[in-house]
Scaffold this motif. Structure first.
Motif, short mmCIF file in Angstrom:
data_model
loop_
_atom_site.label_atom_id
_atom_site.label_comp_id
_atom_site.label_asym_id
_atom_site.label_seq_id
_atom_site.Cartn_x
_atom_site.Cartn_y
_atom_site.Cartn_z
N TYR A 395 0.72 -1.17 0.02
CA TYR A 395 0.10 -0.02 -0.12
C TYR A 395 0.80 1.45 0.08
CZ TYR A 395 -4.46 -2.71 0.53
OH TYR A 395 -5.35 -3.50 0.49
N SER A 396 1.99 1.28 0.76
CA SER A 396 2.87 2.30 0.58
C SER A 396 3.51 2.57 -0.81
CB SER A 396 3.91 2.16 1.65
OG SER A 396 4.99 3.34 1.59
N ALA A 397 3.98 1.56 -1.54
CA ALA A 397 4.33 1.56 -2.75
C ALA A 397 3.32 2.35 -3.79
CB ALA A 397 4.93 0.46 -3.21
N ALA A 398 2.19 1.54 -3.69
CA ALA A 398 1.13 2.06 -4.62
C ALA A 398 0.64 3.43 -4.14
CB ALA A 398 -0.26 1.08 -4.32
N THR A 399 0.84 3.82 -2.96
CA THR A 399 0.39 5.27 -2.91
C THR A 399 1.42 6.26 -3.20
OG1 THR A 399 -0.99 4.38 -1.01
CG2 THR A 399 -0.49 6.84 -0.88
N LEU A 400 2.60 6.06 -3.06
CA LEU A 400 3.71 7.10 -3.28
C LEU A 400 4.64 6.73 -4.55
CD1 LEU A 400 5.17 6.82 0.54
CD2 LEU A 400 3.70 8.53 -0.71
N LEU A 426 -4.98 7.62 -4.03
CA LEU A 426 -6.57 7.18 -3.88
C LEU A 426 -6.57 6.00 -4.92
CD1 LEU A 426 -8.71 10.10 -3.39
CD2 LEU A 426 -7.93 8.60 -1.55
N ALA A 427 -6.29 5.94 -6.16
CA ALA A 427 -6.42 5.04 -7.10
C ALA A 427 -5.32 4.01 -6.64
CB ALA A 427 -5.80 5.70 -8.41
N CYS A 432 -4.75 -1.62 -5.12
CA CYS A 432 -4.26 -2.52 -4.05
C CYS A 432 -5.47 -3.32 -3.65
CB CYS A 432 -3.32 -1.99 -3.11
SG CYS A 432 -1.58 -2.00 -3.22
N ALA A 433 -6.45 -2.53 -2.91
CA ALA A 433 -7.53 -3.46 -2.21
C ALA A 433 -8.21 -4.22 -3.17
CB ALA A 433 -8.41 -2.31 -1.69
N SER A 434 -8.42 -3.68 -4.39
CA SER A 434 -9.40 -4.83 -5.07
C SER A 434 -8.44 -5.96 -5.50
CB SER A 434 -9.65 -4.13 -6.75
OG SER A 434 -10.36 -2.88 -6.10
N ALA A 435 -7.22 -5.85 -5.93
CA ALA A 435 -6.53 -6.86 -6.22
C ALA A 435 -6.36 -7.80 -5.05
CB ALA A 435 -5.07 -6.43 -6.73
N GLN A 436 -6.26 -7.28 -3.80
CA GLN A 436 -6.06 -8.19 -2.65
C GLN A 436 -7.49 -8.79 -2.35
OE1 GLN A 436 -5.32 -6.09 1.02
NE2 GLN A 436 -4.19 -7.67 2.00
N LEU A 437 -8.48 -8.28 -2.49
CA LEU A 437 -9.80 -8.92 -2.39
C LEU A 437 -10.01 -9.95 -3.37
CD1 LEU A 437 -12.15 -6.03 -1.43
CD2 LEU A 437 -11.33 -7.67 0.10
N LEU A 438 -9.61 -9.80 -4.71
CA LEU A 438 -9.64 -10.83 -5.77
C LEU A 438 -8.60 -12.04 -5.62
CD1 LEU A 438 -10.27 -8.43 -8.68
CD2 LEU A 438 -12.08 -9.88 -7.51
N THR A 441 -2.83 -13.39 -8.42
CA THR A 441 -1.57 -14.28 -8.59
C THR A 441 -0.34 -13.29 -8.48
OG1 THR A 441 -2.30 -15.97 -9.89
CG2 THR A 441 -0.07 -15.81 -9.56
N VAL A 442 -0.62 -11.94 -9.33
CA VAL A 442 0.33 -11.11 -9.33
C VAL A 442 0.31 -10.07 -8.11
CG1 VAL A 442 1.27 -8.89 -10.48
CG2 VAL A 442 0.48 -11.12 -11.84
N PRO A 443 1.32 -9.88 -7.36
CA PRO A 443 1.10 -9.04 -6.16
C PRO A 443 0.38 -7.94 -6.30
CG PRO A 443 3.59 -9.78 -6.37
CD PRO A 443 2.85 -10.21 -7.67
N TYR A 444 -0.48 -7.65 -5.32
CA TYR A 444 -1.64 -6.41 -5.59
C TYR A 444 -0.79 -5.17 -5.67
CZ TYR A 444 -1.23 -7.13 -0.55
OH TYR A 444 -1.06 -7.30 0.95
N ALA A 445 0.47 -5.05 -5.29
CA ALA A 445 1.17 -3.70 -5.20
C ALA A 445 1.17 -3.35 -6.70
CB ALA A 445 2.51 -3.84 -4.61
N VAL A 446 1.49 -4.34 -7.47
CA VAL A 446 1.45 -4.08 -9.16
C VAL A 446 0.50 -3.31 -9.79
CG1 VAL A 446 1.83 -4.91 -11.46
CG2 VAL A 446 3.26 -6.07 -9.35
N TYR A 447 -0.81 -4.15 -9.19
CA TYR A 447 -2.21 -3.53 -9.56
C TYR A 447 -2.41 -1.98 -9.08
CZ TYR A 447 -3.45 -8.17 -10.98
OH TYR A 447 -3.37 -9.22 -12.02
N GLY A 448 -1.96 -1.70 -7.73
CA GLY A 448 -1.99 -0.49 -7.18
C GLY A 448 -1.17 0.51 -7.89
N ILE A 449 -0.06 0.29 -8.12
CA ILE A 449 0.97 1.09 -8.81
C ILE A 449 0.39 1.39 -10.41
CG2 ILE A 449 3.29 1.33 -9.70
CD1 ILE A 449 4.17 -0.33 -7.33
N ALA A 450 -0.05 0.26 -11.02
CA ALA A 450 -0.44 0.54 -12.32
C ALA A 450 -1.71 1.60 -12.16
CB ALA A 450 -1.00 -0.70 -12.93
N ALA A 451 -2.75 1.21 -11.42
CA ALA A 451 -3.90 2.22 -11.09
C ALA A 451 -3.37 3.68 -10.78
CB ALA A 451 -4.95 1.72 -10.16
N SER A 452 -2.24 3.77 -9.89
CA SER A 452 -1.99 5.14 -9.46
C SER A 452 -1.36 5.74 -10.81
CB SER A 452 -0.88 4.84 -8.35
OG SER A 452 -0.44 6.03 -7.93
N VAL A 453 -0.73 5.04 -11.62
CA VAL A 453 -0.01 5.76 -12.73
C VAL A 453 -1.08 6.16 -13.51
CG1 VAL A 453 1.47 5.29 -14.87
CG2 VAL A 453 2.33 4.67 -12.52
#
Length: 485
Positions: A395-400, A426-427, A432-438, A441-453
């Protein structure tokens, strides 16, 4: 530890207390260099290159290396270097912005976001929480690691051990904040490097030398191909989790902020990354040696504890001191980093509270005690339930990551506004949260960073046509406090 004599236990305890006392004396001595609250929070422009390198090593190599990394080597041989290599990649990534970071004279990671996108209380608050959660997670888990290792060594209750390491961490931080932490880390870091090599060498000796290891351990683990023995999927999971976590870890940023010379900012990170490989050598040698001597461990992370039972009395006592130095240097750094966020970002910048130097330092010390007490309480109450803190990296990486690195790369091409940073953070959390709930396989940090970008670009590109051609705050080398007036 079963089989330990009372004399050995007493010697281990005394050696540990001696290390804590030495740390306290060093902290008091170096703490005198802290002349104001800036020195306490950031130690700006004060660290020579050698100190930066060693203190980064001392901060990064903590309880995780002592337990988890040894477990990786036990199960997958030299693949532990793939893990350490991810940290090295993160350090090399930080070199891309290191010179700029040093020139801007930041104090914390939220300072960077505020400089790039403009001052905004919601942005600073969110970035501040994202920046402090990783070092707080480190703090609590280091307390747990210390209790487990020394419980194995001495049989002392985990509560007593956690309270002891909490007190030791406080004496590292209270005298001079970051100024005392980094200089004490420098001394302890040298000790850690020497002891890492000594213990690793002795472990190989116990296993019958390198020939004893190669004769007992599967070749796929100790040959050069052992670098990939963990499997491609596992290694890519490490890359996806560790590299972003390193890139956004405020503990590493703070050492860059504090370099004495601008030219040392990049060199310090590169050399620090190389020293991190010493931790890999330590973990690799111990893991392979224990695998050779006892290939039947149910849990690979028990390898370090098993080795402890085979050490001679003298080395056992010195090893106890090594464990204290290793863990306490990391906990002190993590504790100071959390306090810097609370005071600088939340108390001063979000709530708009300002005090003189002496009052700020006093408040920082009070907050230090409170944060340490909270972390100790969590470690005592939930010693086996702290795995959730691992999510703090994601979550820290996805946020920052996107606001810091994307903002830096795009600062001259697009007008950067607080709304873009807020949407990006926020994205990242939502991704991160969506990928974690789902349970992807790929770490949810990757989805969080992609959404943030994507969110950052979505808000920047449409505004490019109307960008201002005047001077930008993000290009200035003036301190953040000056710009905020």
């Amino acid at each position: 530890m079963p089989g330990n004599s009372t004399g050995q236990i007493v010697a281990i305890v005394l050696a540990s207390l001696l290390i804590i006392a030495l740390g306290a004396l060093l902290s008091l001595y170096f703490g005198k260099r802290a002349k104001n609250s800036d020195d306490w929070l950031a130690a700006p422009e004060s660290l020579p290159l050698g100190v930066v390198v060693i203190t980064q090593f001392a901060t990064a190599v903590g309880g995780g290396v002592l337990i988890a990394h040894v477990g990786i080597a036990y199960a997958a041989g030299w693949s532990v270097f793939a893990y350490e290599g991810c940290v090295l990649l993160g350090f090399l990534g930080l070199t891309l912005i290191a010179r700029w970071l040093r020139e801007q004279r930041f104090t914390t990671v939220p300072d960077i976001v505020s400089r790039l996108f403009g001052a905004s209380r919601p942005v600073t608050a969110m970035a501040g929480v994202a920046a402090l959660i990783v070092p707080f997670g480190w703090l609590a888990t280091q307390f747990v690691a210390f209790a487990k290792l020394f419980g194995e060594l001495t049989g002392i209750s985990s509560t007593v051990l956690i309270l002891t390491i909490t007190a030791g961490s406080l004496v590292f931080v209270l005298p001079g904040g970051l100024t005392s932490v980094v200089w004490t880390d420098f001394v302890f870091g040298i000790f850690k490097i020497v002891m890492s090599l000594v213990v690793a060498g002795y472990a190989i000796h116990l296993a019958g030398g390198w020939s004893g290891v190669t004769g007992s351990v599967p070749a796929r683990l100790w040959q050069p191909s052992g670098l990939t023995a963990a499997g491609g999927e596992q290694i890519w999971l490490w890359v996806a989790a560790i590299v972003p976590g390193t890139l956004t870890n405020q503990l590493y940023f703070q050492r860059v902020f504090a370099t004495k010379k601008v030219s040392d900012a990049r060199r310090g990170l590169v050399l620090s990354g190389v020293t991190i490989l010493v931790g890999g050598l330590y973990a690799g040698c111990i893991g392979l040696a224990v695998r050779a001597m006892n290939p039947g461990l149910d849990n690979p992370e028990d390898a370090a504890g098993w080795l402890i039972t085979r050490l001679p009395a003298v080395l056992l006592v010195v090893y106890g001191a090594f464990l204290v130095a290793t863990i306490i240097s990391t906990t002190g750094a993590a504790l100071q980093s959390v306090v810097a966020n609370v005071i600088r970002d939340l108390y001063q910048n979000v709530f708009g509270r300002g005090r003189g130097d002496r009052e700020t330092v006093s408040l920082s010390r009070i907050v230090t005690v409170l944060v340490a007490a909270l972390a100790a309480t969590l470690a005592i109450l939930f010693p086996s339930a702290l795995d959730w803190l691992v999510a703090s990296y994601a979550y820290s990486a996805a946020t920052l990551a996107a606001p810091v690195f994307g903002g830096y790369l795009l600062r001259r091409r697009f007008p950067l506004r607080p709304a873009a940073a807020l949407a990006s953070m926020l994205a990242g959390i939502a991704g991160c949260a969506s990928a974690q709930l789902l349970d992807t396989t790929v770490p949810y940090a990757v989805y969080g960073i992609a959404a943030s970008v994507l969110a950052l670009l979505a808000l920047l590109v449409p505004g490019a046509r109307g960008r201002s051609t005047g001077p930008r705050a993000s290009d200035s080398a003036e301190p953040l406090s000056v710009q905020k007036g």
